[in-house]
Structure formats: C-alpha cells, structure tokens
Design a protein around this motif. Structure first.
Motif, PDB file in Angstrom:
ATOM      1  N   UNK A 207       5.060  -6.363  -4.509  1.00 34.96           N
ATOM      2  CA  UNK A 207       6.117  -5.510  -3.967  1.00 34.96           C
ATOM      3  C   UNK A 207       5.553  -4.484  -2.995  1.00 34.96           C
ATOM      4  N   UNK A 208       6.373  -4.070  -2.044  1.00 36.13           N
ATOM      5  CA  UNK A 208       6.067  -2.864  -1.307  1.00 36.13           C
ATOM      6  C   UNK A 208       6.474  -1.681  -2.190  1.00 36.13           C
ATOM      7  N   UNK A 209       5.957  -0.477  -1.927  1.00 36.64           N
ATOM      8  CA  UNK A 209       6.401   0.674  -2.715  1.00 36.64           C
ATOM      9  C   UNK A 209       7.899   0.895  -2.511  1.00 36.64           C
ATOM     10  N   UNK A 210       8.625   1.103  -3.607  1.00 33.07           N
ATOM     11  CA  UNK A 210      10.070   1.249  -3.500  1.00 33.07           C
ATOM     12  C   UNK A 210      10.601   2.079  -4.668  1.00 33.07           C
ATOM     13  N   UNK A 211      11.747   2.664  -4.468  1.00 34.72           N
ATOM     14  CA  UNK A 211      12.367   3.504  -5.496  1.00 34.72           C
ATOM     15  C   UNK A 211      12.708   2.696  -6.738  1.00 34.72           C
ATOM     16  N   UNK A 212      13.063   1.433  -6.542  1.00 34.25           N
ATOM     17  CA  UNK A 212      13.374   0.585  -7.692  1.00 34.25           C
ATOM     18  C   UNK A 212      12.193   0.495  -8.651  1.00 34.25           C
ATOM     19  N   UNK A 213      10.981   0.377  -8.096  1.00 36.58           N
ATOM     20  CA  UNK A 213       9.790   0.264  -8.944  1.00 36.58           C
ATOM     21  C   UNK A 213       9.509   1.580  -9.649  1.00 36.58           C
TER      22      UNK A 213
END
Length: 297
Positions: A207-213
């Motif tokens: 994944x790219x860095x994201x709020x979901x993670x």
C-alpha cells in the motif's frame, strides 16, 4: 501469538530473502498471510508443518504474494491431508481457483474452501476477531488485523463473598452464565472485572501511505508494514504504489501502535541499516524483518 516471517522480500527474490509470507501460530491454529513462491520450502526450514495450516489470507494477486499456493496445496494433498483449509482473499479469488485448476493440478483430496471478502469482519469467534480493510495499491488489496478477545478477570473473592462455592459455578460465571445459589441469581457482572483489550496484530499488505491504513491499525500491539523503498526513493514508491520506511513509521506513530516491523524490502538495497535508522527517527520501536525471524506478542 507467535509470528514467523517466512519471506520478507518484495517482487524479486534474493539469496537471503524469499517472497512474502507470514505464519501466525495462535489459538491452536497456524494461519498464513500471503503465500509467495517458495513458501512451502520456507515452512520446512522454519519447522512449521503445512498440514497444520487452517487458513490462508491473501492480500492481493500480484505473483510475489500468491505463486506459492498451487505447490503448497498439491503437497498437502500428496501428504494425505484430510482437514479443511480455507483461503480468503479479495474479489478475484475465484479466478485464482480456476487458474490453478486449469494448470492441470489434480482435484485436492481434502476439503478446500475459497472465500472472497471485502472490508469488514472476516471471522469472529470466542477467541479472536479477524478484519480486512481495503488499502491503496495499484490493484485491489486488503490489509488484515487479528485481535485477541480477552475475558474480564474473574474476581474470586467477590464470588465467594456472594456465596458461590468454589467449583464449576466459577467457570460458568467466567463464561458469562448466571448461576443460582440458595434461590438467589448471581450474574457474571457481579464477579467479573472491567473489559480487557487483547493483543492486536495488523498486516498492511502492499500500500501507499493512506488514512485507511492509519485508522485500521489503531492501537496495534504489532504493526507489520511494507517498506519496499528507502525515503530517498520516495518517487519510485509513489510510482509503484508502495511505502517507504518513513511512511511506515509515520503510520505506526499516527495509529498509536506499540511496535513496528518493516517487511517487503526491495532487493535493490544491499545495506538496510539506514532504512531502519530513518524509520526509528520517527518511530523508535521499529525492527526490520528477515527470513525466519520470530516475534511474540
């Protein structure tokens, strides 16, 4: 929970890193998260019997995460497996099942279930909850978490003071079942302590860095996050929808995780101490995984 890193490379093998796969021993089960090429050989070296694997969770369908599955299933069948194996993955899992069948693999002589999933609760029982969350890669990808369910502490003296005799009624109350003592109902809330939070393991997939993670990893005991690139190669990470070590560290910090282990390391790097150091500048309690490394939580 005991975690064994079977493979910690990214798309290309190296002499010391195999394709991604993580084995989790917990709750009397062995579960795999991803199953890259060579996973069954790594299981042999790690002294983990593939016959004990109950579940496989696939993050996405890039080859480095799934190409170990056909051989592993065939070996299980050859060895006389009889117990059920369940494979979970995002939409497209049935295509994988059909592709394996089309390659000429035999019908497997054991119960095999393929379950397509999306974000949300995947499994919930008395011992643990497993959840999935869509993250942001260049194909449909799921992150996974597994959280232990801990019963409240049984307050023995309170039970005795209420007239509950030492014996089977203690177990009933601890399991949430009221008991009757001399015509009086004793309820579990009278003898149990406050709720307790169990250990939580979160695995990012790619994944790219994201709020979901960040939200999905909230309060993890251990966050296992991909770290394909060093921060100096941030442009490549964004181009290929991956994370850097500093991205992973920032997610660990923002999610209030207790510990971070970096994995999915690109073989372009022969020296990774600086990758570890740049992550630790943001999140001190960080390690870099290597093949066969074990971690208890």
């Amino acid at each position: 929970m005991e975690i064994t890193f079977l493979g910690t490379s990214s798309a290309v093998h190296s002499s010391s890193r195999s394709h991604p796969s993580i084995a989790l021993k917990a709750f009397g089960e062995v579960m795999l998260f991803d199953c890259g090429e060579g996973t069954q050989r790594q299981l042999i070296y790690a002294k983990i019997s593939p016959m004990k694997i109950s579940k496989i969770f696939i993050s996405h369908y890039h080859g480095d995460h799934i190409l170990g599955i056909p051989g592993l299933l065939q070996s299980m069948s050859f060895r006389g497996r009889e117990t059920k194996l369940t494979i979970y993955g995002p939409k497209g899992l049935n295509n994988l099942r059909e592709a394996i069948a089309s390659l000429g693999f035999p019908n497997f002589d054991f119960p095999l279930e393929w379950i397509e999933i999306d974000s949300g609760t995947v499994i919930e029982n008395e011992e643990y909850v497993i959840k999935a969350q869509r993250v942001r890669h260049n194909t449909l990808t799921l992150a996974y978490s597994i959280e232990e369910i801990k019963k409240p502490r049984f307050q023995r003296q309170k039970a005795i003071d209420l007239g509950v005799p030492v014996g089977p009624d203690f177990g009933k109350l601890h399991n949430g079942i009221p008991v009757e003592i001399d015509g009086k109902i004793i309820t579990p809330d009278q003898v149990l302590g406050p709720p307790r939070k169990g250990s939580k393991l979160t695995y990012s997939g790619d994944t790219i860095p994201c709020e979901e993670m960040i939200q999905f990893a909230k309060d993890s005991t251990l966050l296992i996050h991909e770290s394909t690139y060093k921060s100096e190669d941030k442009d490549k990470a964004m181009e290929h929808a991956h994370s850097t070590a500093t991205d992973a560290a920032d997610i660990a910090l923002q999610s209030n995780s207790k510990e971070l282990i970096l994995t999915h390391i690109s073989t372009r790097y022969t020296e990774i101490d600086d990758m570890l150091n740049e992550a630790r500048e943001i999140f001190e309690n960080t390690k870099i995984a290597k093949d066969f490394m074990k971690q208890e939580i």
